[in-house]
Design a protein around this motif. Structure first.
Motif, PDB file in Angstrom:
ATOM      1  N   VAL A  56       0.835  -1.195   0.000  1.00  0.00           N
ATOM      2  CA  VAL A  56       0.000   0.000   0.000  1.00  0.00           C
ATOM      3  C   VAL A  56       0.874   1.250   0.000  1.00  0.00           C
ATOM      4  O   VAL A  56       0.645   2.200  -0.757  1.00  0.00           O
ATOM      5  CB  VAL A  56      -0.937  -0.006   1.232  1.00  0.00           C
ATOM      6  N   MET A  57       1.910   1.239   0.836  1.00  0.00           N
ATOM      7  CA  MET A  57       2.761   2.428   0.920  1.00  0.00           C
ATOM      8  C   MET A  57       3.541   2.672  -0.362  1.00  0.00           C
ATOM      9  O   MET A  57       3.781   3.820  -0.743  1.00  0.00           O
ATOM     10  CB  MET A  57       3.716   2.296   2.088  1.00  0.00           C
TER      11      MET A  57
ATOM     12  N   LEU B 167      -0.037  14.636  -3.704  1.00  0.00           N
ATOM     13  CA  LEU B 167       1.012  14.933  -2.729  1.00  0.00           C
ATOM     14  C   LEU B 167       0.618  14.528  -1.309  1.00  0.00           C
ATOM     15  O   LEU B 167       1.462  14.093  -0.535  1.00  0.00           O
ATOM     16  CB  LEU B 167       1.341  16.434  -2.764  1.00  0.00           C
ATOM     17  N   TRP B 168      -0.668  14.653  -0.980  1.00  0.00           N
ATOM     18  CA  TRP B 168      -1.070  14.317   0.393  1.00  0.00           C
ATOM     19  C   TRP B 168      -0.992  12.817   0.666  1.00  0.00           C
ATOM     20  O   TRP B 168      -1.075  12.382   1.794  1.00  0.00           O
ATOM     21  CB  TRP B 168      -2.455  14.871   0.722  1.00  0.00           C
ATOM     22  N   ILE B 169      -0.856  12.029  -0.382  1.00  0.00           N
ATOM     23  CA  ILE B 169      -0.595  10.602  -0.186  1.00  0.00           C
ATOM     24  C   ILE B 169       0.909  10.348  -0.246  1.00  0.00           C
ATOM     25  O   ILE B 169       1.460   9.591   0.533  1.00  0.00           O
ATOM     26  CB  ILE B 169      -1.294   9.744  -1.270  1.00  0.00           C
ATOM     27  N   ARG B 170       1.550  11.029  -1.200  1.00  0.00           N
ATOM     28  CA  ARG B 170       2.953  10.724  -1.453  1.00  0.00           C
ATOM     29  C   ARG B 170       3.858  11.172  -0.315  1.00  0.00           C
ATOM     30  O   ARG B 170       4.732  10.424   0.114  1.00  0.00           O
ATOM     31  CB  ARG B 170       3.397  11.380  -2.758  1.00  0.00           C
ATOM     32  N   TYR B 171       3.631  12.391   0.191  1.00  0.00           N
ATOM     33  CA  TYR B 171       4.530  12.900   1.232  1.00  0.00           C
ATOM     34  C   TYR B 171       4.507  12.087   2.523  1.00  0.00           C
ATOM     35  O   TYR B 171       5.577  11.743   3.035  1.00  0.00           O
ATOM     36  CB  TYR B 171       4.268  14.393   1.471  1.00  0.00           C
ATOM     37  N   PRO B 172       3.331  11.773   3.065  1.00  0.00           N
ATOM     38  CA  PRO B 172       3.361  10.970   4.299  1.00  0.00           C
ATOM     39  C   PRO B 172       4.118   9.654   4.126  1.00  0.00           C
ATOM     40  O   PRO B 172       4.918   9.277   4.989  1.00  0.00           O
ATOM     41  CB  PRO B 172       1.879  10.722   4.587  1.00  0.00           C
TER      42      PRO B 172
ATOM     43  N   ALA C 234       6.487   9.021   2.034  1.00  0.00           N
ATOM     44  CA  ALA C 234       7.913   9.314   1.874  1.00  0.00           C
ATOM     45  C   ALA C 234       8.551   9.641   3.219  1.00  0.00           C
ATOM     46  O   ALA C 234       9.646   9.155   3.541  1.00  0.00           O
ATOM     47  CB  ALA C 234       8.102  10.479   0.903  1.00  0.00           C
ATOM     48  N   ILE C 235       7.840  10.425   4.013  1.00  0.00           N
ATOM     49  CA  ILE C 235       8.382  10.802   5.326  1.00  0.00           C
ATOM     50  C   ILE C 235       8.534   9.559   6.195  1.00  0.00           C
ATOM     51  O   ILE C 235       9.582   9.331   6.812  1.00  0.00           O
ATOM     52  CB  ILE C 235       7.461  11.842   6.005  1.00  0.00           C
ATOM     53  N   PHE C 236       7.499   8.740   6.213  1.00  0.00           N
ATOM     54  CA  PHE C 236       7.550   7.514   7.013  1.00  0.00           C
ATOM     55  C   PHE C 236       8.757   6.651   6.616  1.00  0.00           C
ATOM     56  O   PHE C 236       9.559   6.241   7.462  1.00  0.00           O
ATOM     57  CB  PHE C 236       6.258   6.727   6.818  1.00  0.00           C
ATOM     58  N   VAL C 237       8.874   6.422   5.313  1.00  0.00           N
ATOM     59  CA  VAL C 237       9.957   5.556   4.842  1.00  0.00           C
ATOM     60  C   VAL C 237      11.316   6.129   5.229  1.00  0.00           C
ATOM     61  O   VAL C 237      12.203   5.411   5.710  1.00  0.00           O
ATOM     62  CB  VAL C 237       9.861   5.378   3.306  1.00  0.00           C
ATOM     63  N   ASN C 238      11.465   7.436   5.058  1.00  0.00           N
ATOM     64  CA  ASN C 238      12.785   8.008   5.321  1.00  0.00           C
ATOM     65  C   ASN C 238      13.133   8.057   6.807  1.00  0.00           C
ATOM     66  O   ASN C 238      14.287   7.854   7.176  1.00  0.00           O
ATOM     67  CB  ASN C 238      12.893   9.391   4.676  1.00  0.00           C
ATOM     68  N   ILE C 239      12.131   8.284   7.651  1.00  0.00           N
ATOM     69  CA  ILE C 239      12.411   8.237   9.101  1.00  0.00           C
ATOM     70  C   ILE C 239      12.836   6.829   9.494  1.00  0.00           C
ATOM     71  O   ILE C 239      13.837   6.638  10.190  1.00  0.00           O
ATOM     72  CB  ILE C 239      11.162   8.658   9.908  1.00  0.00           C
TER      73      ILE C 239
END
Ligand SMILES: Nc1ncnc2c1ncn2[C@@H]1O[C@H](COP(=O)(O)OP(=O)(O)OP(=O)(O)O)[C@@H](O)[C@H]1O
Ligand SMILES: [Mg+2]
Lengths: 216, 246
Positions: A37-38, A47-52, A54-59
């Motif tokens: 899903v991610m 963007l409101w789907i993509r950014y969260p 991306a942030i999750f993955v990078n953290i």
């Protein structure tokens, strides 16, 4: 060397191995669908789907696994006022951590499938979600099987981290036996052999599947 | 005007800062085959892909049977009325030809599996690939793959077919078999928009020809007039270049 120590303690050690396998399998079963899903979110135009995602993955990818397990073991209880438990905190920590890695593997798998395949699906009136599920993901999965298996082996090796919260997985069990028997050499060689066998089986499987991919 | 199918109004499309379509005004009627030609990069594919909104245009509108694509909220159902055929076929490599053809009828149009398969066999017969039904795309020749892709598009029972250079990835001996299928379709009265450099096909089959350059429609004429007296110098040059090749 006295290899008898292994035979005597085999039931205890195998219980630990079983715990490791159980952890690894459960983690993979939960992390994988989340990652699917991610990964779709990660390449979304919205963007409101993509950014969260991306942030999750990078953290997740910028922190060591052990720290993420600590969050759930030490931090979450402070915030919520109740303990998460050793098995649960390891499970949750592992799932979110490895979901991030699986996401990146799946994302590159999806991107290995041509943009035109998506357009072909959409042009026939399938929804974006149907196109992903029936056309793109099956092809992407096939392309990324080797990388996925490698990651599963890493999950299995990662289960050793569960030891920090006192969970009796394989390495922790081995350690407990060495404490008791004072025979670290035999036991750690045995542990190495077991990990080697699991990883070797994994890479054999990966190579086999890779060969099949070339033919079809 | 009653059989007006597609109406393109003051359509502008940009890719970033690059203007790919520049104020396109044109329309297509049911039952007609229109060929679009022009030099590489002139916006032919872009125009085609605006007709089913695979490309999100920024200005203007396209009406399909009077329905505005800009305002359309169920674009998927609108797309399922328009078949599209791609240069590189874009069959789904992990599915048999039969499954390729029945996928959209079953999941986009909610047909039952037996119905979809029965119809698929009729279409495979029509394009001459019945023997390939259970094979995978990679096992077929290029010409067979493109005919399968045409069958997949026809399975939607479309009101309009879009072809984007359907033969330019094929070997010469396979081009003929694909063009024959397309000609038969046109003869049966299917509305078709065909981007192609096959001037022989254009001359024989199409009703009208559109010439594009730099994102604009330079000329649109009856097929006969287009070849006998093109009025712009650019079309003349283009024809000279492309006809010499044939
Ligand atoms: N997705 C895209 N992003 C950016 N630029 C694009 C994109 N698609 C097309 N273009 C550019 O827009 C212009 C028109 O492209 P289009 O594909 O419509 O041309 P064409 O007439 O179909 O050309 P060809 O004969 O080469 O297929 C070209 O200059 C192309 O480089
Ligand atoms: Mg093109």
């Amino acid at each position: 060397m006295d290899w008898n120590v292994i035979i005597v303690n085999l039931p205890f050690l195998m219980k630990g191995l079983w715990m490791s396998i159980k952890l690894a399998v459960l983690v993979i079963c939960f992390a994988f669908p989340i990652a699917c899903v991610m990964a779709v979110g990660r390449i979304s135009n919205r963007l409101w789907i993509r950014y969260p995602s991306a942030i999750f993955v990078n953290i997740m990818r910028s922190n060591p696994l052990i720290l993420i397990v600590f969050w759930f073991f030490f931090l979450v209880p402070i915030l919520t006022g109740r303990p998460v438990g050793d098995f649960a905190s390891v499970m949750i920590g592992f799932v979110v951590f490895f979901a991030a890695y699986f996401t990146e593997i799946i994302r590159s798998g999806i991107q290995s499938v041509g943009r035109n395949q998506i357009q072909a699906g959409l042009s026939t009136g399938l929804s974006y979600f149907q196109t992903m599920r029936m056309i793109v993901l099956p092809q992407a999965l096939r392309n990324m099987i080797p990388a996925l298996i490698t990651e599963c082996v890493i999950v299995f090796q990662g289960t050793t981290i569960a030891y920090v919260v006192g969970l009796r997985e394989f390495l922790n069990s081995t350690f407990l036996v060495t404490e008791r028997t004072l025979r670290p050499a035999e036991l750690y060689i045995f542990a190495a052999i077991v990990y080697f066998i699991v990883c070797f089986a994994g890479s054999l499987l990966a190579r086999q599947l890779e060969k099949r991919k070339v033919i079809t | 005007m009653s059989n007006l199918l597609v109406d393109v109004r003051e359509l502008n499309l940009w890719y970033g800062k690059y203007k790919a379509l520049d104020n396109i005004n044109t329309s297509f009627t049911a039952g007609k085959c229109v060929v679009i030609c022009g030099p590489s990069g002139s916006g032919k594919s872009s125009l085609l892909r605006c007709v089913n909104r695979l490309e999100e245009f920024q200005e203007g509108d396209v009406l399909f049977e009077g329905q505005s694509l800009r305002e359309c909220t169920n674009i998927a159902s609108l797309r399922s009325e328009i078949g599209m055929v791609f240069q590189h076929f874009e069959l789904y490599p992990h599915m048999s030809i039969l499954d390729n053809i029945t996928l959209a009828p079953r999941y986009a149009k909610k047909k039952s599996k037996p119905d979809a398969e029965a119809h698929a066999y009729v279409l495979m017969e029509r394009v001459g690939i019945t023997d390939q039904a259970l094979k995978y795309p990679a096992e077929l020749s290029g010409g067979q793959q493109q005919r399968a892709a045409i069958a997949r598009a026809l399975a939607l029972e479309p009101k309009l077919m879009l072809f984007d250079e359907p033969t330019s990835a094929l070997d010469p001996e396979m081009i003929v078999e694909v063009l024959r299928v397309m000609r038969d379709l046109a003869m049966e009265g299917m509305a078709m928009l065909v981007v192609t450099h096959e001037m022989g096909f254009a001359r024989e089959v199409s009703d009208e020809i559109i010439f594009m350059d730099e994102g604009k429609i330079i000329e649109r004429k009856n097929t006969e007039d287009f070849f006998s007296n093109p009025n712009s110098k650019r079309v003349q040059d283009f024809l000279d270049r492309i006809l010499v090749k044939i």
